[in-house]
Motif scaffolding. Structure first.
Motif, mmCIF file in Angstrom:
data_model
loop_
_atom_site.group_PDB
_atom_site.id
_atom_site.type_symbol
_atom_site.label_atom_id
_atom_site.label_comp_id
_atom_site.label_asym_id
_atom_site.label_seq_id
_atom_site.Cartn_x
_atom_site.Cartn_y
_atom_site.Cartn_z
ATOM 1 N N GLU A 146 -78.046 -5.829 -5.220
ATOM 2 C CA GLU A 146 -79.172 -6.445 -4.504
ATOM 3 C C GLU A 146 -80.451 -5.610 -4.626
ATOM 4 O O GLU A 146 -81.538 -6.097 -4.345
ATOM 5 N N PHE A 147 -80.294 -4.321 -5.014
ATOM 6 C CA PHE A 147 -81.474 -3.461 -5.081
ATOM 7 C C PHE A 147 -82.004 -3.290 -6.511
ATOM 8 O O PHE A 147 -82.748 -2.361 -6.803
ATOM 9 N N ALA A 187 -79.981 0.040 -7.979
ATOM 10 C CA ALA A 187 -78.830 -0.606 -8.600
ATOM 11 C C ALA A 187 -77.954 0.408 -9.333
ATOM 12 O O ALA A 187 -76.792 0.166 -9.607
ATOM 13 N N ASP A 188 -78.537 1.568 -9.668
ATOM 14 C CA ASP A 188 -77.747 2.610 -10.331
ATOM 15 C C ASP A 188 -78.143 3.992 -9.809
ATOM 16 O O ASP A 188 -78.924 4.094 -8.865
ATOM 17 N N ASP A 189 -77.618 5.062 -10.431
ATOM 18 C CA ASP A 189 -77.794 6.418 -9.910
ATOM 19 C C ASP A 189 -79.045 7.142 -10.419
ATOM 20 O O ASP A 189 -79.321 8.253 -9.994
ATOM 21 N N LYS A 190 -79.751 6.556 -11.352
ATOM 22 C CA LYS A 190 -80.828 7.306 -12.034
ATOM 23 C C LYS A 190 -81.874 7.856 -11.075
ATOM 24 O O LYS A 190 -82.220 9.041 -11.140
ATOM 25 N N ALA A 191 -82.375 7.002 -10.205
ATOM 26 C CA ALA A 191 -83.432 7.443 -9.292
ATOM 27 C C ALA A 191 -82.910 8.511 -8.334
ATOM 28 O O ALA A 191 -83.633 9.444 -7.978
ATOM 29 N N VAL A 250 -86.477 10.271 4.357
ATOM 30 C CA VAL A 250 -87.619 9.725 3.618
ATOM 31 C C VAL A 250 -87.087 8.627 2.696
ATOM 32 O O VAL A 250 -86.134 8.859 1.945
ATOM 33 N N ILE A 251 -87.674 7.442 2.776
ATOM 34 C CA ILE A 251 -87.239 6.343 1.913
ATOM 35 C C ILE A 251 -87.966 6.465 0.575
ATOM 36 O O ILE A 251 -89.199 6.436 0.528
ATOM 37 N N ALA A 252 -87.200 6.622 -0.499
ATOM 38 C CA ALA A 252 -87.803 6.850 -1.816
ATOM 39 C C ALA A 252 -88.389 5.573 -2.396
ATOM 40 O O ALA A 252 -87.776 4.505 -2.332
ATOM 41 N N GLU A 253 -89.595 5.718 -2.951
ATOM 42 C CA GLU A 253 -90.165 4.638 -3.753
ATOM 43 C C GLU A 253 -89.882 4.997 -5.209
ATOM 44 O O GLU A 253 -90.140 6.120 -5.640
ATOM 45 N N HIS A 254 -89.328 4.052 -5.950
ATOM 46 C CA HIS A 254 -88.995 4.358 -7.342
ATOM 47 C C HIS A 254 -89.049 3.093 -8.169
ATOM 48 O O HIS A 254 -88.989 1.973 -7.645
ATOM 49 N N LYS A 281 -82.556 18.274 1.459
ATOM 50 C CA LYS A 281 -81.187 18.738 1.641
ATOM 51 C C LYS A 281 -80.212 17.813 0.928
ATOM 52 O O LYS A 281 -79.470 18.231 0.057
ATOM 53 N N SER A 282 -80.253 16.532 1.257
ATOM 54 C CA SER A 282 -79.337 15.590 0.608
ATOM 55 C C SER A 282 -80.064 14.332 0.178
ATOM 56 O O SER A 282 -81.014 13.902 0.835
ATOM 57 N N VAL A 283 -79.579 13.756 -0.911
ATOM 58 C CA VAL A 283 -80.045 12.435 -1.303
ATOM 59 C C VAL A 283 -78.979 11.441 -0.865
ATOM 60 O O VAL A 283 -77.794 11.618 -1.190
ATOM 61 N N ILE A 284 -79.379 10.477 -0.084
ATOM 62 C CA ILE A 284 -78.442 9.450 0.375
ATOM 63 C C ILE A 284 -78.573 8.289 -0.597
ATOM 64 O O ILE A 284 -79.597 7.607 -0.642
ATOM 65 N N ASN A 285 -77.543 8.087 -1.373
ATOM 66 C CA ASN A 285 -77.607 7.152 -2.486
ATOM 67 C C ASN A 285 -76.860 5.855 -2.138
ATOM 68 O O ASN A 285 -75.669 5.885 -1.853
#
Lengths: 249, 313
Positions: free
Chosen positions: B65-66, B41-45, B6-10, B56-60
């Motif tokens: 560029e993001f 651009a960072d780990d917060k989301a 699932v592609i996260a919107e944040h 199961k997993s978050v692919i970070n």
């Protein structure tokens, strides 16, 4: 000078109330009024305005559909497009196939800009513009409400859920249009006469070397669930009482 | 085994509820393992996404560029991540509608728009003609399935999960031909339209931006979000991001109050899933009354102040 390619689709007119066929094989489209997808009409209007502003020298309108799609292309020519291309195909195709067809036309025409509607109001897919941009390996700006062209750069304001967002694109690029980009012009009778003489070329998927791919098989079409008839209340007091009774307040 | 990404919107480090709802849809796929991809651009989301139940997993993927999400830039990265999955889902918001078809085309596959009902790993129902017909679709199981999720059809997952966060590196080169310039939001105080449990919407009958403040007042009193019909937005009474309908936002609040909205089919499609619809309109023949659970015929300029008074007591 440069060219703008506008992709349009022939769809059931937006005022028609759609009914599902009793056998679940689709929706009733026989003897139903057809027209240009409203978002595509906005795309064409924007292209015409860009031409009038001197940004482009030619507006080419293209479509994929049955032979009758010539009617919509003639309307587009009457609105002011310079010429039309119809890729004749009797059956509905998936957006990926449509994008592949449009890519062939893009390669043939080498436009500065492709403009199309953000979605067609029949299948509500909203994919073709983005897919074309990907296959073409060019920028996309979807849901445009304002377009400015400066040399080889487009500045596009987009209607997004959070408000308005502006992107800068290197041209060529694909833009998909939202409702508030412009109000399409009405066609005048003399223009309809003139449009009959404008060039309309017909092609086929075969001639373009494209085979329609099919990933999604429609097993049936059903009407949406029917909502229970509501109640009419006579005044605000009764409204508030009913809402409280229903647990909504 | 189905593997779903699932592609996260944040935004600003916070995952949008549309992601929670897309995860809920993905969890309905039989025999599925659901991961969430966060491009930021960072780990917060990513930290926030790790709380989504059932993941199961978050692919970070963190890259400069993001900083602002641009579909043309991000699509090749998502296409690369898709390699390990049978399905890729994104919410059917302007975020998902923008990027996912581009990803699909890069992968050479089609895309399904607006999943309403999941009937199997490759079997779905989606709306066409502004929801006036539903199509039942069997997708080719041999192809990767990309789809957007009609968020009004699903309840969000809770934030009780504890997914592992995996860092992914992208090798695809990201294009620079599309650049973010700016974003402006109308100052919408109050709850977010797409996730609010109550919504008050105004239509053309309000007559002016000034009169539209009546809608804001009632909404504030009810703790509701403000919506608008296309006619009200076109007329400049309300901002574009308030538009509810086929081409605006599709919402599913518990309570929807439509004030001075005639109810074009394009508007009705945006509110079909509301639990209770109240219509206030002076035209008793207005189509909005056909879908309303409670209808009140009368002049909104008399009825709204009265309603406010009664609610205030």
């Amino acid at each position: 000078m440069s060219k703008i390619l506008v992709c349009i689709k022939r769809v059931v007119d937006y005022n028609v109330r759609i009914r599902v066929k009793p056998d679940g094989s689709g929706v009733i489209t026989d003897n139903v009024k057809m027209g240009i997808n409203p978002f595509d009409e906005i795309a064409l209007e924007e292209a015409l305005r860009l031409k009038e502003r001197g940004v482009a020298s030619e507006v080419v309108v293209v479509s994929i559909g049955p032979a009758e799609t010539q009617q919509q292309l003639r309307t587009a020519l009457a609105m002011g497009a310079d010429r039309a291309l119809l890729v004749e195909h009797a059956y509905a195709i998936e957006p990926l196939t449509a994008a592949r067809v449009f890519l062939k036309l893009v390669e043939k025409e080498a436009p500065l800009l492709v403009i199309t509607g953000k979605q067609a109001i029949d299948d509500d897919n909203g994919q073709t513009g983005q897919m074309l941009a990907a296959l073409w390996d060019r920028p996309q700006a979807c849901f445009a409400s304002k377009v400015e062209i400066n040399g080889n750069i487009a500045k596009v304001t987009r209607e997004v859920d959070a408000g308005l967002e502006t992107l800068e694109l290197d041209l060529p690029a694909v833009i998909t249009t939202d409702l508030r980009l412009n109000e399409p012009r009405y066609v005048k009778l003399p223009e309809i006469m003139k449009a009959k003489k404008k060039p309309l070329e017909t092609l086929t998927l075969d001639a373009l070397g494209i085979t329609a791919s099919k990933q999604f098989n429609v097993t049936k079409v059903t009407p949406p669930p029917v909502k229970q008839k509501g109640v009419m209340v006579k005044d605000v007091t009764e409204l508030v009482a009913t809402l409280k009774q229903m647990g909504s307040l | 085994m189905n593997k779903i990404l699932v592609i996260a919107e944040h935004m600003a480090g916070v995952v949008n509820t549309s992601t929670h709802k897309s995860v809920a849809c993905a969890l309905l796929i039989p025999d599925a393992e659901v991961d969430v991809a966060v491009l930021a651009a960072d780990d917060k989301a990513a930290m926030h996404a790790a709380k989504l139940a059932g993941v199961k997993s978050v692919i970070n993927v963190t890259r400069n560029e993001f900083t602002e999400f641009v579909a043309s830039t991000a699509a090749p990265a998502i296409a690369e991540l898709a390699a390990n999955y049978t399905h890729v889902f994104a919410p059917s918001t302007t975020f998902g509608k923008d990027v996912l078809p581009r990803v699909a085309a890069l992968l050479g596959v089609g895309q399904l728009s607006d999943i309403m009902i999941v009937n199997g790993s490759h079997s779905f129902v989606r709306p066409i003609y502004a929801g006036n017909a539903l199509v039942h679709i069997d997708a080719d199981p041999a192809k990767k399935l990309l789809a957007t999720v009609r968020i009004a059809s699903f309840q969000p997952v809770t934030e009780t999960g504890d997914a592992t966060i995996e860092t992914a590196n992208i090798t695809a080169s990201l294009p620079t031909h599309t650049r973010f310039v700016e974003r402006s939001s109308a100052d919408n105080a109050g709850p977010d339209l797409q996730s609010a449990t109550r919504v008050v919407s105004g239509g053309r009958a309000l007559g002016s931006a000034e009169n539209f403040q009546l809608i804001y007042k009632l909404a504030k009193q009810l703790g509701a979000a403000v919506g608008a019909s296309r006619a009200a937005v076109d007329a400049g009474y309300a901002a574009n991001d308030l538009q509810v309908g086929q081409t605006g936002k599709i919402i599913a609040p518990d309570l929807y109050i439509a004030v001075g909205i005639s109810g074009a089919i394009q508007h009705l499609t945006g509110i079909k899933d509301a639990r209770t619809i109240v219509a206030i309109n002076k035209d008793s023949e207005a189509p909005i009354f056909e879908v309303a659970d409670i209808g009140l015929v009368g002049d909104l300029f008399t009825l709204l102040p009265e309603l406010q008074k009664q609610l205030g007591g």
